[in-house]
Design a protein around this motif. Structure first.
Motif, PDB file in Angstrom:
ATOM      1  N   ASN A   1      -0.680   5.000  -1.065  1.00 46.57           N
ATOM      2  CA  ASN A   1      -0.146   5.983  -1.999  1.00 46.57           C
ATOM      3  C   ASN A   1       0.644   5.303  -3.109  1.00 46.57           C
ATOM      4  OD1 ASN A   1       2.186   5.193  -0.720  1.00 46.57           O
ATOM      5  ND2 ASN A   1       2.831   7.246  -0.093  1.00 46.57           N
ATOM      6  N   ASN A   2       0.323   4.032  -3.346  1.00 48.95           N
ATOM      7  CA  ASN A   2       1.079   3.231  -4.308  1.00 48.95           C
ATOM      8  C   ASN A   2       0.115   2.552  -5.272  1.00 48.95           C
ATOM      9  OD1 ASN A   2       3.321   1.994  -5.483  1.00 48.95           O
ATOM     10  ND2 ASN A   2       3.247   0.226  -4.097  1.00 48.95           N
ATOM     11  N   PRO A   3      -0.425   3.302  -6.234  1.00 44.75           N
ATOM     12  CA  PRO A   3      -1.439   2.744  -7.134  1.00 44.75           C
ATOM     13  C   PRO A   3      -0.865   1.706  -8.088  1.00 44.75           C
ATOM     14  CG  PRO A   3      -0.777   4.915  -7.880  1.00 44.75           C
ATOM     15  CD  PRO A   3      -0.122   4.713  -6.551  1.00 44.75           C
TER      16      PRO A   3
ATOM     17  N   PRO B   1       0.805  -1.231   0.000  1.00 45.88           N
ATOM     18  CA  PRO B   1       0.000   0.000   0.000  1.00 45.88           C
ATOM     19  C   PRO B   1       0.832   1.272   0.000  1.00 45.88           C
ATOM     20  CG  PRO B   1      -0.747  -1.543   1.693  1.00 45.88           C
ATOM     21  CD  PRO B   1       0.570  -2.031   1.205  1.00 45.88           C
ATOM     22  N   LYS B   2       1.970   1.262   0.708  1.00 45.53           N
ATOM     23  CA  LYS B   2       2.811   2.455   0.820  1.00 45.53           C
ATOM     24  C   LYS B   2       4.109   2.215   0.062  1.00 45.53           C
ATOM     25  CE  LYS B   2       1.935   5.390   3.625  1.00 45.53           C
ATOM     26  NZ  LYS B   2       1.192   6.677   3.540  1.00 45.53           N
TER      27      LYS B   2
ATOM     28  N   LYS C   1       7.528  -6.134  -7.378  1.00 48.13           N
ATOM     29  CA  LYS C   1       6.598  -6.874  -6.506  1.00 48.13           C
ATOM     30  C   LYS C   1       5.749  -5.944  -5.639  1.00 48.13           C
ATOM     31  CE  LYS C   1       9.589 -10.960  -6.353  1.00 48.13           C
ATOM     32  NZ  LYS C   1       8.891 -11.609  -7.472  1.00 48.13           N
ATOM     33  N   ASN C   2       5.320  -4.838  -6.237  1.00 46.97           N
ATOM     34  CA  ASN C   2       4.357  -3.979  -5.554  1.00 46.97           C
ATOM     35  C   ASN C   2       2.972  -4.621  -5.579  1.00 46.97           C
ATOM     36  OD1 ASN C   2       5.669  -1.145  -4.972  1.00 46.97           O
ATOM     37  ND2 ASN C   2       6.448  -1.809  -6.958  1.00 46.97           N
ATOM     38  N   TYR C   3       2.666  -5.312  -6.681  1.00 43.61           N
ATOM     39  CA  TYR C   3       1.375  -5.978  -6.846  1.00 43.61           C
ATOM     40  C   TYR C   3       1.595  -7.362  -7.433  1.00 43.61           C
ATOM     41  CZ  TYR C   3      -1.176  -1.706  -5.826  1.00 43.61           C
ATOM     42  OH  TYR C   3      -1.698  -0.600  -5.191  1.00 43.61           O
TER      43      TYR C   3
ATOM     44  N   MET D   1      -8.275   6.383   4.925  1.00 40.95           N
ATOM     45  CA  MET D   1      -8.301   5.418   3.828  1.00 40.95           C
ATOM     46  C   MET D   1      -7.406   5.885   2.687  1.00 40.95           C
ATOM     47  SD  MET D   1     -11.590   3.975   1.682  1.00 40.95           S
ATOM     48  CE  MET D   1     -12.035   5.611   1.055  1.00 40.95           C
ATOM     49  N   PHE D   2      -7.530   7.162   2.316  1.00 40.69           N
ATOM     50  CA  PHE D   2      -6.722   7.676   1.210  1.00 40.69           C
ATOM     51  C   PHE D   2      -5.233   7.705   1.568  1.00 40.69           C
ATOM     52  CE2 PHE D   2     -10.756  10.078  -0.031  1.00 40.69           C
ATOM     53  CZ  PHE D   2     -11.094   9.146  -0.994  1.00 40.69           C
ATOM     54  N   ASN D   3      -4.926   8.079   2.807  1.00 39.17           N
ATOM     55  CA  ASN D   3      -3.526   8.191   3.215  1.00 39.17           C
ATOM     56  C   ASN D   3      -2.857   6.836   3.408  1.00 39.17           C
ATOM     57  OD1 ASN D   3      -3.659  10.996   3.206  1.00 39.17           O
ATOM     58  ND2 ASN D   3      -4.259  11.110   5.357  1.00 39.17           N
TER      59      ASN D   3
END
Length: 288
Positions: free
Chosen positions: A282-284, A33-34, A185-187, A277-279
């Motif tokens: 930060n890694n779309p 997520p970050k 490997k972010n996703y 939730m938004f914070n």
């Protein structure tokens, strides 16, 4: 805002339902997520393939279908805010990606404030299919690579499953994607199983019920650039649509049905939850 998202989820259960059979594929998504943290999260997602289309979304949304239907009936009969909010677990993400067959035109949609917006794309993935083969879970797979959304992806697909589809927006290989992850490997998605299920599609009654609560479940298709701008504005000020009524002290001091919480307190809490939730992410998936 999560409270508005929960209400939208409940409203999906109000409708008269048409049932169709779907091939449901379960993908475990492991993601970061970050972008400045090594911490990973896991969420189960599903790709439902029905005649003429597929739909990808967080499994929580479909898993709680019966819970939502029961809660929705109670909500319609006796609005109790506290009970309603405690009856549903919010998903990790609320977006949905649908693809039309055989064109594979995709529609990305999500709730922005109290409405649902989406944008269409006709993506052409420039896959490079490689000779390497690997057994993943019980599936015989072959390797392929592609650049998409500013990331380099490696996929493993199986021609034993004759769907040119995959999780999120990915499609276009000669078989279903079993595993796909980006180079950093972010996703990473991994197919964990599949079964045939009965799925429910809603009709126009949903919108009628939603409108009673000042919401809309109709998907307004807009250009991608306009969608992204609207979403960024929503992140900057989650209560923008509610602000006109916030100057009305009488409305703000009203207690919600079945709760000791006032409208002002609910909005303040909802704003805090939305910002958290938004914070928290930060890694779309797509970084460009």
């Amino acid at each position: 805002m999560k409270k508005q998202i929960t209400i939208l989820m409940l409203l999906f259960a109000f409708t008269a339902q048409a049932q169709v059979m779907a091939n449901r594929f379960f993908y475990e998504l492991t993601y970061k997520p970050k972008k400045d943290s090594a911490k990973l999260q896991n969420v189960m997602t599903v790709l439902d393939i029905v005649p003429g289309k597929s739909v990808y979304q967080d499994y929580i949304i479909v898993e709680q279908d019966s819970v939502r239907r029961i809660a929705a009936k109670k909500l319609e009969r006796d609005f109790n805010f506290d009970k309603m909010m405690n009856s549903v677990v919010n998903p990790k993400f609320t977006y949905r990606v649908s693809k039309e067959y055989p064109s594979m035109k995709s529609t990305y949609q999500d709730a922005i404030s109290m409405k649902v917006f989406g944008y269409d794309e006709q993506l052409k993935f420039d896959w490079k299919i490689l000779p390497e083969r690997q057994k993943i879970e019980e599936y015989n797979t072959q390797k392929a690579t592609v650049d998409f959304g500013g990331r380099k992806w490696t996929a493993w697909f199986s021609t034993d499953i004759p769907f040119s589809d995959g999780p999120y927006k990915f499609s276009g290989l000669p078989g279903l994607i079993v595993k796909i992850e980006d180079a950093e490997k972010n996703y990473s998605w991994l197919l964990k199983g599949n079964k045939t299920v009965e799925v429910i599609s809603a009709d126009e009654e949903l919108e009628k019920k939603a409108s009673q609560y000042g919401l809309s479940t109709k998907v307004s298709i807009i250009p991608k650039e306009k969608f992204e701008k609207a979403y960024q504005n929503y992140k900057a000020d989650p209560l923008a649509e509610a602000r006109p009524m916030m100057s009305n002290k009488e409305v703000m001091n009203m207690k919600l049905p079945g709760s000791e919480m006032t409208m002002a307190e609910m909005l303040k809490k909802a704003e805090k939850m939305a910002n958290e939730m938004f914070n928290s992410n930060n890694n779309p998936i797509e970084i460009q």
